[in-house]
Every structure is written in C-alpha cells, then in structure tokens.
Design a protein around this motif. Sequence first.
Motif, PDB file in Angstrom:
ATOM      1  N   PRO A   1       0.722  -1.226   0.107  1.00 32.18           N
ATOM      2  CA  PRO A   1       0.050  -0.084  -0.049  1.00 32.18           C
ATOM      3  C   PRO A   1       1.046   1.586   0.110  1.00 32.18           C
ATOM      4  CG  PRO A   1      -0.013  -0.946   2.406  1.00 32.18           C
ATOM      5  CD  PRO A   1       0.480  -1.873   1.198  1.00 32.18           C
ATOM      6  N   VAL A   2       0.354   2.141  -0.224  1.00 31.09           N
ATOM      7  CA  VAL A   2       0.811   3.690  -0.351  1.00 31.09           C
ATOM      8  C   VAL A   2      -0.068   4.762  -0.061  1.00 31.09           C
ATOM      9  CG1 VAL A   2       0.701   4.226  -2.785  1.00 31.09           C
ATOM     10  CG2 VAL A   2       2.753   5.142  -1.659  1.00 31.09           C
ATOM     11  N   GLU A   3       0.253   5.829   0.587  1.00 34.72           N
ATOM     12  CA  GLU A   3      -0.495   6.978   0.889  1.00 34.72           C
ATOM     13  C   GLU A   3       0.270   8.326   0.415  1.00 34.72           C
ATOM     14  OE1 GLU A   3      -4.102   6.984   4.209  1.00 34.72           O
ATOM     15  OE2 GLU A   3      -2.107   7.511   4.684  1.00 34.72           O
ATOM     16  N   TYR A   4      -0.395   9.336  -0.390  1.00 28.94           N
ATOM     17  CA  TYR A   4       0.149  10.475  -0.829  1.00 28.94           C
ATOM     18  C   TYR A   4      -0.491  11.715  -0.596  1.00 28.94           C
ATOM     19  CZ  TYR A   4       2.892  13.679  -3.715  1.00 28.94           C
ATOM     20  OH  TYR A   4       3.543  14.868  -4.336  1.00 28.94           O
ATOM     21  N   ASN A   5      -0.380  12.493   0.362  1.00 31.44           N
ATOM     22  CA  ASN A   5      -1.327  13.769   0.595  1.00 31.44           C
ATOM     23  C   ASN A   5      -2.827  13.306   1.023  1.00 31.44           C
ATOM     24  OD1 ASN A   5       0.571  15.534   0.060  1.00 31.44           O
ATOM     25  ND2 ASN A   5       0.371  15.579  -2.218  1.00 31.44           N
ATOM     26  N   PRO A   6      -2.857  12.318   1.917  1.00 32.80           N
ATOM     27  CA  PRO A   6      -4.409  12.158   2.403  1.00 32.80           C
ATOM     28  C   PRO A   6      -5.051  13.418   2.998  1.00 32.80           C
ATOM     29  CG  PRO A   6      -2.544  11.429   3.894  1.00 32.80           C
ATOM     30  CD  PRO A   6      -1.919  12.049   2.803  1.00 32.80           C
ATOM     31  N   ASP A   7      -6.375  13.103   2.863  1.00 31.36           N
ATOM     32  CA  ASP A   7      -7.196  14.193   3.156  1.00 31.36           C
ATOM     33  C   ASP A   7      -7.014  14.513   4.851  1.00 31.36           C
ATOM     34  OD1 ASP A   7      -8.334  14.235   0.689  1.00 31.36           O
ATOM     35  OD2 ASP A   7     -10.018  12.924   1.063  1.00 31.36           O
TER      36      ASP A   7
END
Length: 805
Positions: free
Chosen positions: A489-495
Amino acid sequence: MRMFRRSTLAACSLAAMLAAPAAAETAKSYRVAGLSAPAEIIVDRWGVPHIYASETYDAFFVQGFNAARDRLWQIDLWRKRGLGELSKDFGSSYLEQDRMARQFLYRGDMYREWLAYGSDAKKIAQRYTDGVNAFITLTEQDQALLPMEFKLLGYKPSYWLPEDVVRIRSHGLTRNLDSEIERAAVACAADLKTDLMRKTLEPDWQTRIPEGLDPCGIPPQVSANYSLGTSNVKFTKEKLAGTQRAELEPVPVPEIEPTALGSNNWAIAPDKTTTGRAILANDPHRAHGAPSLRYIAHITAPGFSVIGAGEPSLPGISIGHNGKIAFGLTIFSIDQEDLYVYDLNPADRTQYNYQGRWEAMTVVNESVPVKGQGDKPVSLSYTRHGPVLYVDEARNKAYAVRAAWLEPGMAPYFGSTDYMRAGNWDEFLAAMNRWGSPSENQVYADTEGNIGWKPGGLTPIRPNWDGLMPVPGDGRYEWLGYRDMDELPVEYNPDRKWVGSANQMNLPPGYPNAEKKIGFEWTDPSRFNRIKEVLSADRKFGLEDSMALQADMTSIQARRVTVLLKGIQSDDPTLTPALNLLTSWNNVLTADSAAGALYEVWFMKHLRPAVVRATVPKQAVDLIDQGGVQSGEPAAIIAALESPDQRFGSDPTAARNDLLLESLKPAIAELQKKLGTDMAAWKWASLHHGYFEHPLAAVVGSEEKKLLDVGPFPKGGSGFTPNATTYRTSDFRITAGGSFKMVVDVGNWDASRAVNTPGQSGNPNSPHYRDLAPLWQQEQYFPLLYSRKAVEDAAEERITLNPAN
C-alpha cells in the motif's frame, strides 16, 4: 530502597547549554592517501560532523574517515561480529559465535548484489571503506589516535573491504523465526488458540499446523544457534580468558519486551501546521548502549547535501533530509523468514529428503583464526532454502532458515544511499520500490508541501501456507518468488493531512492480506493509538508539538486497564488507597507519578502472569508466562480483561474482578519494600531509569566502568507510550527506546531539532561521549544545523583533510 537522584543538570542549565556560544574552536589537519581533493569536517558544539567535499565520492571517503575517527572501536566490533572474526582477537570462547555468524553472510553473486542497490553502490562502499582504512592507517602511525578499548583488550583494528559493508546481514532487525518456534511449542502443549495469548494475529486470522510438521519436536538448540548468529557480542571475564565452554549456553529470556520494540514516525501537511510548511518527525527505537547505535552526520558534495542519522558502520544517511525531501523510518512487519525441518538420510546426515530423493547439503569449509591457537576449521552447511541452524542426530532431523534478507540487495539500511539522494516523491517512491531489508514504513515530506507514506521490503509469495509456523523442507512448502513492490500500500497527500506509523498493523481496510500474506505479527498498537489521538485533533501543530508528542508519556494501555477498576471495592485497608490512586490517575507515566509506579509494577510483573495462569491450560502456562518481560502479550491480556469469558470460570466478570484485586496485593507489597510505605511519596522514576552500558562494562575495573558507562537517569514513560522507554522488570532499567529523535521543519532546515543519546562520540574521553544524555532525560533537543553559515557559527572543531599523493 533503591532511589535515583534527578540529574544535577537542571532544566535551566540545559537551556543555557543550548543557547551558549561554542567553546574556542580547535583545528586539526591530516594528510590521507586516497582523497582526490582537499575536504573539511566541521564539528559543531553538539558533536555533529558536517562534511564538505568537492567531489561526490570523496564525501563518502570522508564519511568513512570520520566514522572511524569518532566510532572506530564500535564499527570494528560490528565488522568482527558480522564476519565471524571474534575469535581472532578474543579467543576460543567465541568460535561457535563466529561459526554461526558466518552461516548468515551473503554468499551469492556479488555482481547481482551491487547492481541491486544502484549503479554506484560498489563505488560508494569502496570509497567509504577507503576512508575507514585511511584513519586506521593513521592509528598505526600515531597510537594516541587508537581508542582505549583496543588498548584495554590488547589488539588492533582490522582493515575493511567494500564487500564487508554488504555481506554482513545479521545486524538488521530480523523477523519471526523465534515466534514460529514458540507457536509450535504452544501448539504442541495445548492448541493454536491458546497461542493467541502469546501473540495476537492481525488482521484477524486462524492459522493451522502445516501438514507433515510435528510441532513437538523442535529442540532449543535451533533458537539458540539463530540467536548466537544474529546477536551482539557478550564480553565476560570468563569468555575472554577462554575458561567458558564453547558449547551453546541456554537462550536467556529477552530483556527487551518483544511487542514494545519499534519506532514512531509522522509527517504533517502544511495545512495542518503553524509554520505553513510540512513537519516530519522520527524516533527509531533500538537497544540502548554506549556508544549509541545511531550517529548523526551531514554530508555535502556538489549535487547533494544530506543530514541525519545512520548507523556508523554504513555509508549514507537513513533518517533525515537532503534540502528537498525529508524521510524517516519505522519497521513494517513483512514476514521475511521461515524455518524448514528436514528428514535426514540415516546413512549420510549431509543429505535431506526433498521431493522423495536424498539431496546433498552444500558444505563450506573455512578456517577461523583463534587467538593463541592458530586456525581452527569450521564447517558450514546449507540446504536449498538457506543456512542450517542445527542437526539433531538423535532424531535424524535438520533445521534451516530461509530469509529474504539473504537475497541480493538486502544488506540492512545500505539501500538508503539510493533514497537519500531523491529529489521528489516519484524518485523517492522508485527508490523505495527497490528497498529490501529491513522492511520499513517510510514517511516523506518535501518543500512543495507534499507528504506521503510508503512501506518497502521484499515479500515472499507463500502459495499454500501463512508463514506462521515451521514447515517440512521436503518440497511441499516453497516460496514462489517475491511480490512486486508496488503491491504494497501507499499514501500520498491524504485528506487527514498527516501520515504516520508506530509498527502497528497498518494495512489499509480491505487490503487482501489473506491472499497476499504480507504478515500477521505486528507490534502493540498503543503508541500509534496515542499518536493518532493527538494528530487527529482539529488544530494546527508546530515543531514544539511534535517534540512534545515524541515526549508524550500517556499510556493507552493503562487507560484501558485502570477503567476496569472503577466500581470495584475492597475491605482490605491496603487495597483501598491503591484503588483510589489508580482510578483517579490521568494515565500519564511521568517521572514523579506514584500511580504510574504502581501501575507498571502491577501490570508488568503481577497482573500479566496472573491472567495467563487464569486463562491458559496448565501445560502451556510456562511457555507463555516465561517470566521477565515475556508474560503474555499485553494486547491479548487487556482484551481478555475487557471481555472476560468462560476461561475465567462460571462467573467471568466476578473472577476477573477478583483477579485484579488479588494481583494488586503483591504489587503493593513490592513497592512498599522498594519505595517505602508512604504511597503518596512513590515516584515511577525512583525505579525506572536510563543507563547506557558499554559492551566492556563486565570486564573492566570500576574506574574504567565509570568512564565507559553513562547513567543512571531517572525517567518516565514505558515501552507502550510514544515516549518509548522499554525496560526490564528485574531492575526497571531502560533497555530500548528512542535514543535518537528528530523533528524536521521542511524548508526552514536550520529550525530542525534532534538529540542522540548518550552522545555523538564513541570515545569515552571525548566531551561528546555523554553530553547529550541529560538532554535526552529532560526531553530537550539541539538544533540540527544545515546551512553553512549556521554550521560555521556553531563550529567547535575544524578538521582539514588533504590528499597525501
């Protein structure tokens, strides 16, 4: 009664220490072979070296030179232990440890190995080791440069080869082999459901005994040999004298809580900060000692300027920033190990059954030099799966480990030489997709205001089992290669405007872990739950808030346990004030907390084993309650207390309440004996203390020990608070935690802060050997300076290196 005084360095003097101008600057100059152009090292007043070179690979040469200048004995011991060369200088008692260390060396193709890290990996390692060797040569010319440890033990440092950097694999944080063995033992004594009190599986999962495995037959020598090949060096007078038997000692109960080891990291987006810039924080948690594991350095050459912490025996920086991006790591629990069990050929125990035929082990014969005894032969055996840990001749079995970290490109942390030079998210992501070991959560922030989270690590594909137990080595259980890195998985600029991790189970909801089987054994979520609680607040955060969160001593565990006491009453005059103390407590483990002292002694030493004895079949109790720090997994213990079931008896809630009270009595008695009868005067830090022990502490005289060891430092927190201070229950000494901490102001780099405990230097006579320990104790930081002007203003020592040729 054992009490620890507060450090004589008060908070006001600490502030003065941080604000005062540097002492008079000193200068040194060396001529060294191998340097292509003049270079400079400016050491600031906190012991941080700032390296300035006019050529990229000269910068790594100078980094190696400086690491040897400050940490030569530490990195030499690292090399000796990893390569299996301890016996050469310390005698025959270390021969078996040398043999097992050699079992875990990378022995594959070096071309593939170097290529796995990037096009210039070999050159970086070559130049780094050239720098180390250049300083070693200087110690031959000037004995005053040789660290005191070499003189105490009467030997000299060894020269390095570039492949030494990557062939050593056993210094990284390894995976779950011991847990596989322990799970098999519990399954043998009781069942796999019982084992959930030892180790929770996440996401929810039911494992099973692999077909063909006898869970009752794994001898203790398997775990002992694995530990011997991957553990640090233990010095005793007996071992150095060669009077201790070379045979394996019993495996001791660990002094570090397995579910408390880990790290914290987070990155906060500009919209959620008071600075209008991203903030990144990281405090990796490892075993404490003197000198510290981490070493802060600043490396500058045309094209890059990177600052932060790494391990002193490796080139590059693993945690820090490069003026464009910032990065920080925690462990992400990919299951990268499996134990294989083989049936041996009774006529030839170098052969094992594989797919219905006898397959020969690969045998490597080497000679190990032994002090005073010449060379001694050792035999190393390997199956198709990996190094053989033990051959049980009585049962005609052999045991070997398959480890992803023995594959090409898996040298622990060496891959950071790739991502530390990335300039944006895409380049960082590409570097993390090449990352192998140890498996990590990396958080990211850049000057454009972007934040992200990317786990990385080599993930085995197990088509027909889950990796949670040993398996037969007869061909039924094979890895089918490795998963593509982009399957993680990866996250970029989450809310939510922040990302973070603390080794908790952080696979996102809906992630197909049952199919991909990334891993099922994660670290206790208490630290992350507190971090999430703080960062989820509807407000903005400054640098000081991240430093405060790293120092946070709120115990989510204690909050969950003490609420169970509300409404419980007792006629016992001893229990009533204790109940009042715990139920009125704010669950913050400050140094002066009386309730904190009672809670920790009660939960860690009395309540945990009591719950195990109440809920686990008698035949498995000793496997789960092993004393010391291993008395059942805290998360499982608390879950059982919160939802008592038939394991407690016909009236589970009443039995649970009785157990809470009965286990509290001996905890009160223990504290009365240690801290006196006045409950209000108890302080957690009167027991709980930091102490940084040098590896030679057990073999030197009292005066040398005073010089080598650092401490004690009374301190709050626990292994389950964000301010991680994992301790052993025998004397409440902190054994692991955040010795290095960093908070980065992304873009306003000189405003960043850090601390490294007990100090930057590995030289006990240096003022930077122990100077940072009081800051660590009182949650103070120093400026992590980046600009040349700021560095110049804080310069304490200036070292000029000139080419000798």
